[in-house]
Design a protein around this motif. Structure first.
Motif, short mmCIF file in Angstrom:
data_model
loop_
_atom_site.label_atom_id
_atom_site.label_comp_id
_atom_site.label_asym_id
_atom_site.label_seq_id
_atom_site.Cartn_x
_atom_site.Cartn_y
_atom_site.Cartn_z
N THR A 124 6.75 25.67 -88.85
CA THR A 124 5.67 25.25 -87.96
C THR A 124 4.35 25.41 -88.70
O THR A 124 4.08 26.47 -89.27
CB THR A 124 5.65 26.08 -86.67
OG1 THR A 124 6.86 25.82 -85.94
CG2 THR A 124 4.46 25.72 -85.80
N LEU A 125 3.55 24.37 -88.69
CA LEU A 125 2.25 24.38 -89.38
C LEU A 125 1.25 25.18 -88.55
O LEU A 125 0.98 24.84 -87.40
CB LEU A 125 1.76 22.95 -89.59
CG LEU A 125 0.42 22.76 -90.31
CD1 LEU A 125 0.51 23.25 -91.75
CD2 LEU A 125 0.01 21.28 -90.28
N VAL A 126 0.68 26.23 -89.13
CA VAL A 126 -0.26 27.09 -88.40
C VAL A 126 -1.64 27.13 -89.03
O VAL A 126 -2.57 27.69 -88.45
CB VAL A 126 0.28 28.52 -88.25
CG1 VAL A 126 1.46 28.56 -87.29
CG2 VAL A 126 0.67 29.12 -89.60
N TRP A 127 -1.80 26.59 -90.22
CA TRP A 127 -3.11 26.59 -90.90
C TRP A 127 -3.14 25.41 -91.86
O TRP A 127 -2.14 25.11 -92.51
CB TRP A 127 -3.29 27.91 -91.66
CG TRP A 127 -4.68 28.21 -92.16
CD1 TRP A 127 -5.59 29.05 -91.60
CD2 TRP A 127 -5.31 27.69 -93.34
NE1 TRP A 127 -6.75 29.09 -92.36
CE2 TRP A 127 -6.60 28.25 -93.43
CE3 TRP A 127 -4.92 26.78 -94.33
CZ2 TRP A 127 -7.49 27.95 -94.46
CZ3 TRP A 127 -5.81 26.47 -95.35
CH2 TRP A 127 -7.08 27.06 -95.41
N TRP A 128 -4.27 24.77 -91.94
CA TRP A 128 -4.42 23.67 -92.90
C TRP A 128 -5.89 23.52 -93.23
O TRP A 128 -6.77 23.99 -92.50
CB TRP A 128 -3.85 22.36 -92.34
CG TRP A 128 -4.50 21.91 -91.05
CD1 TRP A 128 -5.60 21.10 -90.91
CD2 TRP A 128 -4.09 22.23 -89.72
NE1 TRP A 128 -5.90 20.91 -89.59
CE2 TRP A 128 -4.99 21.59 -88.83
CE3 TRP A 128 -3.05 23.01 -89.20
CZ2 TRP A 128 -4.87 21.70 -87.45
CZ3 TRP A 128 -2.94 23.12 -87.82
CH2 TRP A 128 -3.84 22.46 -86.97
N ASN A 129 -6.19 22.85 -94.34
CA ASN A 129 -7.58 22.59 -94.67
C ASN A 129 -7.89 21.10 -94.53
O ASN A 129 -7.03 20.29 -94.18
CB ASN A 129 -7.92 23.11 -96.08
CG ASN A 129 -7.13 22.40 -97.18
OD1 ASN A 129 -6.37 21.47 -96.93
ND2 ASN A 129 -7.33 22.85 -98.41
N ALA A 130 -9.14 20.76 -94.77
CA ALA A 130 -9.58 19.38 -94.56
C ALA A 130 -8.87 18.41 -95.49
O ALA A 130 -8.59 17.26 -95.12
CB ALA A 130 -11.10 19.29 -94.74
N MET A 131 -8.56 18.85 -96.73
CA MET A 131 -7.86 17.97 -97.66
C MET A 131 -6.44 17.67 -97.19
O MET A 131 -5.89 16.59 -97.46
CB MET A 131 -7.83 18.60 -99.06
CG MET A 131 -9.12 18.40 -99.84
SD MET A 131 -9.42 16.66 -100.21
CE MET A 131 -8.12 16.35 -101.42
N TRP A 132 -5.83 18.62 -96.50
CA TRP A 132 -4.51 18.36 -95.92
C TRP A 132 -4.60 17.21 -94.92
O TRP A 132 -3.74 16.33 -94.89
CB TRP A 132 -3.98 19.62 -95.25
CG TRP A 132 -2.61 19.47 -94.65
CD1 TRP A 132 -2.30 19.00 -93.41
CD2 TRP A 132 -1.36 19.80 -95.27
NE1 TRP A 132 -0.94 19.01 -93.21
CE2 TRP A 132 -0.34 19.49 -94.33
CE3 TRP A 132 -1.01 20.32 -96.50
CZ2 TRP A 132 1.00 19.69 -94.62
CZ3 TRP A 132 0.34 20.52 -96.79
CH2 TRP A 132 1.32 20.20 -95.85
N CYS A 133 -5.64 17.23 -94.11
CA CYS A 133 -5.84 16.16 -93.13
C CYS A 133 -6.03 14.82 -93.83
O CYS A 133 -5.50 13.79 -93.39
CB CYS A 133 -7.06 16.44 -92.25
SG CYS A 133 -6.93 17.92 -91.23
N SER A 134 -6.79 14.81 -94.94
CA SER A 134 -7.05 13.56 -95.65
C SER A 134 -5.77 12.95 -96.21
O SER A 134 -5.62 11.73 -96.26
CB SER A 134 -8.05 13.80 -96.78
OG SER A 134 -9.30 14.18 -96.28
N LEU A 135 -4.84 13.82 -96.63
CA LEU A 135 -3.60 13.33 -97.22
C LEU A 135 -2.54 13.03 -96.18
O LEU A 135 -1.86 12.00 -96.24
CB LEU A 135 -3.05 14.35 -98.23
CG LEU A 135 -1.75 13.97 -98.94
CD1 LEU A 135 -1.96 12.76 -99.84
CD2 LEU A 135 -1.23 15.16 -99.76
N ASN A 136 -2.38 13.91 -95.20
CA ASN A 136 -1.25 13.84 -94.26
C ASN A 136 -1.62 13.38 -92.86
O ASN A 136 -0.73 13.18 -92.04
CB ASN A 136 -0.60 15.22 -94.15
CG ASN A 136 0.07 15.67 -95.43
OD1 ASN A 136 1.15 15.20 -95.78
ND2 ASN A 136 -0.58 16.57 -96.16
N GLY A 137 -2.91 13.26 -92.55
CA GLY A 137 -3.32 13.02 -91.18
C GLY A 137 -3.69 14.34 -90.52
O GLY A 137 -3.29 15.42 -90.97
N ASP A 138 -4.46 14.27 -89.44
CA ASP A 138 -5.00 15.46 -88.80
C ASP A 138 -3.99 16.06 -87.83
O ASP A 138 -3.68 15.47 -86.80
CB ASP A 138 -6.29 15.11 -88.06
CG ASP A 138 -7.01 16.32 -87.51
OD1 ASP A 138 -6.48 17.43 -87.65
OD2 ASP A 138 -8.10 16.16 -86.96
#
Length: 297
Positions: A124-138
């Motif tokens: 389960t994804l519990v933390w991510w950064n803005a670059m993760w959103c740019s690559l995988n979606g928010d």
């Protein structure tokens, strides 16, 4: 001010904005995080955080307390103290923890120029950064309970993975995720949420059911993944899964060799990310990302 509010205010003042992913400026008057920064990172409204600190909101949910504990980078003992001050039982031993130690958060913040996602033992994804959103979606667009990699891989009505191909093939990737879930079940037999996830996927997915009864256990290794990104096209990245044994967390990172075409595309995503968020190193932690909610209503 209630005990919960006093703890919240004290730990907010203690946390360095740099360690939380913000850029420190000379004009800051607050010794630690501003109230609006805490609200943004925890996915809450500023008004709700104010009411919590002042003791006017007295019944925060376990999800809210967990988000605040992660954002404030509390130790496990401090996290439990925050739960008890809210009239809640701390997470039980024998169940999967969503707690992220401060050292792991600081490391992830300092690597903010690459996509990073932090997963629990059940993926389960519990933390991510803005670059993760740019690559995988928010991920904040999804309910917290749907931010699970196994659901994305095997669920019929769950979240979808971004279009990509793995170096060792999808079947090996799927087998490795199922092997991790089997291991998690053996180590967390009291975790009802994990049990419900496994039973759901065994009933819904023939592929999951097949991997579940197969003795072969695929182990995670560094491998390359090709993303078919809507903005930069095909991008080949090295995927590494870094384990934090004491916390039972998995930090997934994506990088590209300096000077390659793929590194240039990653740079382009970084520029787009900075323009969108206002800061290329800004952190968007789970479970609710940047979508502000007023949990008191």
């Amino acid at each position: 001010m209630s005990e919960f509010g006093e703890l919240l205010r004290g730990w907010r003042d203690r946390l360095s904005p740099v360690d939380a992913g913000f850029t420190a400026t000379n004009g800051r008057r607050a010794p630690g995080l501003r109230r609006e920064e805490l609200a943004q990172l925890a996915g809450l409204s500023v008004d709700y955080v104010l009411r919590l600190e002042q003791g006017r909101a007295r019944n925060p949910s376990a999800q809210v307390v967990g988000a605040l504990a992660r954002t404030l980078q509390l130790s496990r003992t401090e996290r439990d103290q925050l739960y008890r001050s809210a009239g809640l039982l701390p997470p039980r031993d024998g169940t999967i923890s969503t707690h992220i130690p401060a050292s792991i958060q600081r490391l992830a913040v300092r690597l903010g120029d690459v996509p990073i996602g932090v997963f629990t033992a059940d993926w389960t994804l519990v933390w991510w950064n803005a670059m993760w959103c740019s690559l995988n979606g928010d991920p904040s667009a999804l309910p917290a309970e749907q931010r699970n990699l196994a659901l994305a891989l095997f669920g019929n009505n769950g979240p979808a993975l971004p279009p990509m191909e793995t170096e060792r093939g999808l079947d090996v990737f799927e087998a490795s995720i199922v092997a991790d879930l089997k291991d998690a079940v053996s180590r967390y037999p009291a975790d009802g949420q994990l049990d419900r996830l496994v039973q759901h996927l065994r009933a819904e997915s023939k592929a999951f059911a097949h991997h579940w009864v197969t003795e072969f256990a695929a182990r995670h290794t560094s491998e390359q993944k090709t993303f078919h990104h809507p903005d930069v096209g095909e991008i080949l990245l090295d995927c590494d899964v870094l384990l934090a044994p004491g916390a039972d967390l998995r930090m997934v990172t994506y990088t590209a060799a300096t000077g390659t075409t793929d590194a240039g595309k990653l740079d382009l995503l970084r520029v787009t990310c900075a323009q969108t968020t206002g800061a290329g190193n800004h952190v968007l932690p789970g479970p609710r990302g940047t979508r502000a909610i007023d949990a008191g209503r």
